[in-house]
Scaffold this active site. Structure first.
Site, PDB file in Angstrom:
ATOM      1  N   GLN A  12       0.796  -1.151  -0.020  1.00 12.69           N
ATOM      2  CA  GLN A  12      -0.040  -0.074   0.009  1.00 12.69           C
ATOM      3  C   GLN A  12       0.904   1.303  -0.019  1.00 12.69           C
ATOM      4  O   GLN A  12       0.606   2.096  -0.909  1.00 12.69           O
ATOM      5  CB  GLN A  12      -0.891   0.060   1.252  1.00 12.69           C
ATOM      6  CG  GLN A  12      -1.537   1.330   1.449  1.00 12.69           C
ATOM      7  CD  GLN A  12      -2.347   1.541   2.630  1.00 12.69           C
ATOM      8  OE1 GLN A  12      -3.657   1.693   2.574  1.00 12.69           O
ATOM      9  NE2 GLN A  12      -1.621   1.576   3.802  1.00 12.69           N
ATOM     10  N   ASP A  13       1.749   1.459   0.987  1.00 12.68           N
ATOM     11  CA  ASP A  13       2.552   2.658   1.330  1.00 12.68           C
ATOM     12  C   ASP A  13       3.610   2.854   0.025  1.00 12.68           C
ATOM     13  O   ASP A  13       3.979   4.067  -0.327  1.00 12.68           O
ATOM     14  CB  ASP A  13       3.266   2.590   2.423  1.00 12.68           C
ATOM     15  CG  ASP A  13       2.166   2.534   3.882  1.00 12.68           C
ATOM     16  OD1 ASP A  13       1.117   2.723   3.495  1.00 12.68           O
ATOM     17  OD2 ASP A  13       2.773   2.582   4.702  1.00 12.68           O
ATOM     18  N   LEU A  59      15.418 -10.052   1.042  1.00 11.72           N
ATOM     19  CA  LEU A  59      15.877  -9.594   2.159  1.00 11.72           C
ATOM     20  C   LEU A  59      16.420 -10.277   3.149  1.00 11.72           C
ATOM     21  O   LEU A  59      17.162  -9.743   4.293  1.00 11.72           O
ATOM     22  CB  LEU A  59      14.756  -8.514   2.902  1.00 11.72           C
ATOM     23  CG  LEU A  59      14.645  -7.158   2.040  1.00 11.72           C
ATOM     24  CD1 LEU A  59      13.315  -6.693   2.262  1.00 11.72           C
ATOM     25  CD2 LEU A  59      15.736  -6.152   2.384  1.00 11.72           C
ATOM     26  N   ALA A  81       9.167  -3.198   3.450  1.00 11.45           N
ATOM     27  CA  ALA A  81       8.979  -4.692   3.190  1.00 11.45           C
ATOM     28  C   ALA A  81       8.615  -5.537   4.854  1.00 11.45           C
ATOM     29  O   ALA A  81       9.330  -5.161   5.712  1.00 11.45           O
ATOM     30  CB  ALA A  81       9.947  -5.345   2.606  1.00 11.45           C
ATOM     31  N   SER A 125       5.532   0.444  14.055  1.00  8.79           N
ATOM     32  CA  SER A 125       4.122   0.281  14.040  1.00  8.79           C
ATOM     33  C   SER A 125       3.502   0.500  15.431  1.00  8.79           C
ATOM     34  O   SER A 125       4.103   0.018  16.441  1.00  8.79           O
ATOM     35  CB  SER A 125       3.859  -1.261  13.495  1.00  8.79           C
ATOM     36  OG  SER A 125       2.284  -1.254  13.913  1.00  8.79           O
ATOM     37  N   GLU A 127       1.497  -1.241  17.109  1.00  6.19           N
ATOM     38  CA  GLU A 127       1.382  -2.544  17.299  1.00  6.19           C
ATOM     39  C   GLU A 127       2.354  -2.945  18.442  1.00  6.19           C
ATOM     40  O   GLU A 127       2.202  -3.866  19.073  1.00  6.19           O
ATOM     41  CB  GLU A 127       1.216  -3.529  16.275  1.00  6.19           C
ATOM     42  CG  GLU A 127      -0.065  -3.440  15.338  1.00  6.19           C
ATOM     43  CD  GLU A 127      -1.353  -3.790  16.155  1.00  6.19           C
ATOM     44  OE1 GLU A 127      -1.280  -4.511  16.930  1.00  6.19           O
ATOM     45  OE2 GLU A 127      -2.533  -3.133  15.598  1.00  6.19           O
ATOM     46  N   TYR A 149       3.150 -10.031  15.397  1.00  3.52           N
ATOM     47  CA  TYR A 149       3.624  -8.981  14.525  1.00  3.52           C
ATOM     48  C   TYR A 149       4.208  -7.701  15.176  1.00  3.52           C
ATOM     49  O   TYR A 149       5.128  -7.262  15.126  1.00  3.52           O
ATOM     50  CB  TYR A 149       2.602  -8.431  13.781  1.00  3.52           C
ATOM     51  CG  TYR A 149       2.578  -7.146  12.948  1.00  3.52           C
ATOM     52  CD1 TYR A 149       3.244  -7.053  11.842  1.00  3.52           C
ATOM     53  CD2 TYR A 149       1.844  -5.881  13.693  1.00  3.52           C
ATOM     54  CE1 TYR A 149       3.287  -5.943  11.144  1.00  3.52           C
ATOM     55  CE2 TYR A 149       2.416  -4.760  12.893  1.00  3.52           C
ATOM     56  CZ  TYR A 149       2.924  -4.687  11.680  1.00  3.52           C
ATOM     57  OH  TYR A 149       3.133  -3.547  11.021  1.00  3.52           O
ATOM     58  N   ARG A 184      -5.012  -0.395  -0.245  1.00  5.85           N
ATOM     59  CA  ARG A 184      -4.821  -1.228   0.831  1.00  5.85           C
ATOM     60  C   ARG A 184      -5.083  -2.824   0.143  1.00  5.85           C
ATOM     61  O   ARG A 184      -6.154  -2.826  -0.587  1.00  5.85           O
ATOM     62  CB  ARG A 184      -5.839  -1.065   1.862  1.00  5.85           C
ATOM     63  CG  ARG A 184      -5.678  -1.492   3.199  1.00  5.85           C
ATOM     64  CD  ARG A 184      -4.288  -1.214   3.781  1.00  5.85           C
ATOM     65  NE  ARG A 184      -4.450  -1.109   5.281  1.00  5.85           N
ATOM     66  CZ  ARG A 184      -3.674  -1.279   6.168  1.00  5.85           C
ATOM     67  NH1 ARG A 184      -2.460  -1.807   5.736  1.00  5.85           N
ATOM     68  NH2 ARG A 184      -3.622  -0.964   7.502  1.00  5.85           N
TER      69      ARG A 184
HETATM   70  P1  NAP Z   1       1.690  -3.989   2.812  1.00 10.10           P
HETATM   71  O1  NAP Z   1       0.344  -3.541   1.854  1.00 10.10           O
HETATM   72  O2  NAP Z   1       1.475  -5.589   3.550  1.00 10.10           O
HETATM   73  O3  NAP Z   1       3.184  -4.055   1.885  1.00 10.10           O
HETATM   74  C1  NAP Z   1       4.181  -4.941   2.519  1.00 10.10           C
HETATM   75  C2  NAP Z   1       5.237  -5.232   1.432  1.00 10.10           C
HETATM   76  O4  NAP Z   1       6.000  -5.928   1.960  1.00 10.10           O
HETATM   77  C3  NAP Z   1       4.505  -5.889   0.239  1.00 10.10           C
HETATM   78  O5  NAP Z   1       5.179  -5.095  -1.085  1.00 10.10           O
HETATM   79  C4  NAP Z   1       4.883  -7.142   0.459  1.00 10.10           C
HETATM   80  O6  NAP Z   1       5.538  -7.748  -1.151  1.00 10.10           O
HETATM   81  C5  NAP Z   1       6.282  -7.046   1.073  1.00 10.10           C
HETATM   82  N1  NAP Z   1       6.673  -8.317   1.817  1.00 10.10           N
HETATM   83  C6  NAP Z   1       5.900  -9.014   2.633  1.00 10.10           C
HETATM   84  N2  NAP Z   1       6.260 -10.099   2.997  1.00 10.10           N
HETATM   85  C7  NAP Z   1       7.525 -10.283   2.204  1.00 10.10           C
HETATM   86  C8  NAP Z   1       8.470 -11.041   2.314  1.00 10.10           C
HETATM   87  N3  NAP Z   1       8.564 -12.178   3.001  1.00 10.10           N
HETATM   88  N4  NAP Z   1       9.776 -10.794   1.545  1.00 10.10           N
HETATM   89  C9  NAP Z   1       9.751  -9.636   0.967  1.00 10.10           C
HETATM   90  N5  NAP Z   1       8.687  -8.686   0.814  1.00 10.10           N
HETATM   91  C10 NAP Z   1       7.632  -9.128   1.639  1.00 10.10           C
HETATM   92  O7  NAP Z   1       2.103  -2.806   3.726  1.00 10.10           O
HETATM   93  P2  NAP Z   1       1.893  -1.359   3.895  1.00 10.10           P
HETATM   94  O8  NAP Z   1       0.423  -1.102   4.374  1.00 10.10           O
HETATM   95  O9  NAP Z   1       2.407  -0.786   2.688  1.00 10.10           O
HETATM   96  O10 NAP Z   1       3.058  -1.114   5.182  1.00 10.10           O
HETATM   97  C11 NAP Z   1       4.229  -0.838   4.725  1.00 10.10           C
HETATM   98  C12 NAP Z   1       5.058  -1.158   6.081  1.00 10.10           C
HETATM   99  O11 NAP Z   1       4.537  -0.122   7.191  1.00 10.10           O
HETATM  100  C13 NAP Z   1       4.825  -2.452   6.581  1.00 10.10           C
HETATM  101  O12 NAP Z   1       6.258  -2.888   7.025  1.00 10.10           O
HETATM  102  C14 NAP Z   1       3.889  -2.453   7.651  1.00 10.10           C
HETATM  103  O13 NAP Z   1       4.265  -3.503   8.461  1.00 10.10           O
HETATM  104  C15 NAP Z   1       4.198  -1.226   8.362  1.00 10.10           C
HETATM  105  N6  NAP Z   1       2.966  -0.419   8.975  1.00 10.10           N
HETATM  106  C16 NAP Z   1       1.841  -0.450   8.192  1.00 10.10           C
HETATM  107  C17 NAP Z   1       0.664   0.246   8.874  1.00 10.10           C
HETATM  108  C18 NAP Z   1      -0.697   0.352   7.938  1.00 10.10           C
HETATM  109  O14 NAP Z   1      -1.553   0.884   8.731  1.00 10.10           O
HETATM  110  N7  NAP Z   1      -0.589   0.289   6.832  1.00 10.10           N
HETATM  111  C19 NAP Z   1       0.744   0.699  10.110  1.00 10.10           C
HETATM  112  C20 NAP Z   1       1.984   0.676  10.718  1.00 10.10           C
HETATM  113  C21 NAP Z   1       3.176   0.238  10.163  1.00 10.10           C
HETATM  114  P3  NAP Z   1       4.159  -8.768  -1.638  1.00 10.10           P
HETATM  115  O15 NAP Z   1       3.521  -7.539  -2.504  1.00 10.10           O
HETATM  116  O16 NAP Z   1       4.927  -9.457  -2.582  1.00 10.10           O
HETATM  117  O17 NAP Z   1       3.464  -9.510  -0.582  1.00 10.10           O
END
Ligand code: NAP
Length: 322
Positions: A12-13, A59, A81, A125, A127, A149, A184
């Protein structure tokens, strides 16, 4: 021209951050697990698919991380990631912990030995705080995570602060609270209830089945939150920041608002114990004053405003798909 690497760019981000960095004149390298499995839809949606350069990166393999850092010599790395679903982390606790910590450790060691001037942003996060005694949550609030998490993000948070204090690296935590957008994934609560509610309106689903609606969370808007992410690495000192709306809202108020907006009968909302989490936090909200004062980040959206944007965007795209 500055070069930035964004890991996890396909989520998403990542696309919103990439678009922001491109607007600011950066060369953007995005890392993905594999080209074959990468969904380019989010890049296409923002019209950036031909403006970012994608690299495959595991990674968990430090040699791979070193290769990317040596190839691009980036001024900035944004580590997005992660296995980012709290729910999934209860089913895959070890995989979540292992990926979310080793990936950060590999980035930190690679920067320490091969590129100590590269700045690193770590996606931490809310969390991590879990069950807290006092709110709003600030960066000094003691952490008591209640999910695998949350534990994984807490471990990485402290690796970041330790590397900053021990080796003088410019490495920072952005502690983001929930933030939402059209990009999302479908398995996250807000996106799912909006999509399911539209499906009910279209006669494709007969009811909305949800978990515990009494919990309250601090929700914001992703395209605005990525501005704060960028600002964290532009600040003249490496530091950690809470990024949040500063208010909590109950999941019940959110679901009922979506139903009202779409003209649906609230009797079709069904709470099912099966979807309750094993260890749930009742309420959480943060204090964004440091980010506003120190970084000059401006944020004043209510979550109802965000919901209006998300519902309208989902309806527009639903129409186009038909
Ligand atoms: P997201 O949509 O779940 O995207 C996560 C990214 O990480 C995706 O590009 C995914 O790739 C990659 N990823 C997941 N597992 C992986 C693995 N094993 N090896 C390599 N890449 C992997 O998350 P987001 O909402 O954009 O959030 C970005 C970051 O901020 C994350 O670290 C999340 O934990 C953190 N965060 C998010 C929120 C929120 O509300 N969105 C709040 C606090 C913190 P694929 O597309 O290949 O799965």
């Amino acid at each position: 021209m500055k070069t930035a690497v964004i890991t996890g760019i396909s989520g998403q981000d990542g696309p919103y951050l990439a678009r922001l960095l491109l607007e600011k004149g950066y060369k953007v390298i995005g890392t993905v697990r594999s080209y074959r499995c990468t969904n380019n839809k989010n890049f296409e949606y923002l019209g950036i698919e031909n403006r970012i350069h994608l690299e495959e990166l595991d990674l968990l393999d430090m040699a791979n991380v070193i290769r990317i850092i040596q190839k691009y010599k980036p001024e900035e790395i944004y580590n997005l990631a992660a296995q980012s679903s709290v729910g999934l982390s209860f089913d895959q606790p070890l995989g979540t912990f292992s990926f979310n910590t080793t990936s950060v450790n590999n980035l930190l060691e690679s920067i320490r030995f091969f590129s100590p001037n590269t700045k690193l942003y770590q996606a931490s996060s809310s969390e991590m705080y879990g069950r807290v005694e006092k709110m709003p949550i600030s960066i000094d609030t003691p952490m008591h995570p209640v999910s695998p998490y949350g534990v994984s993000k807490m471990a990485s948070y402290f690796m970041i602060t330790t590397y900053r204090e021990s080796y003088g690296l410019f490495v920072c935590n952005g502690v983001l609270f929930n933030h939402e957008s059209y990009l999302r994934s479908n398995n996250f609560f807000i996106k799912k209830i909006i999509r399911d509610s539209i499906a009910i309106k279209n006669g494709k689903l007969d009811k909305l089945v949800v978990g515990n609606l009494n919990v309250k969370r601090d929700f914001g808007y992703a395209p605005k939150y990525v501005e704060a992410i960028w600002k964290i690495l532009q600040y003249d000192q490496a530091d950690d920041f809470i990024i949040c709306s500063g208010k909590s809202i109950s999941l019940r108020d959110i679901v009922e608002y979506v139903f009202e907006k779409l003209g649906l009968d609230k009797g079709l909302i069904v709470e099912n114990q099966e979807f309750f989490r094993p260890n749930e936090i009742d309420e959480i909200y943060g204090d964004n004053s440091k980010a506003k004062e120190v970084l000059g980040w401006d944020y004043d959206m209510s979550f109802f405003q965000v919901l209006d944007i998300l519902i309208n965007e989902e309806l527009d795209n639903d129409l186009h798909e038909k």
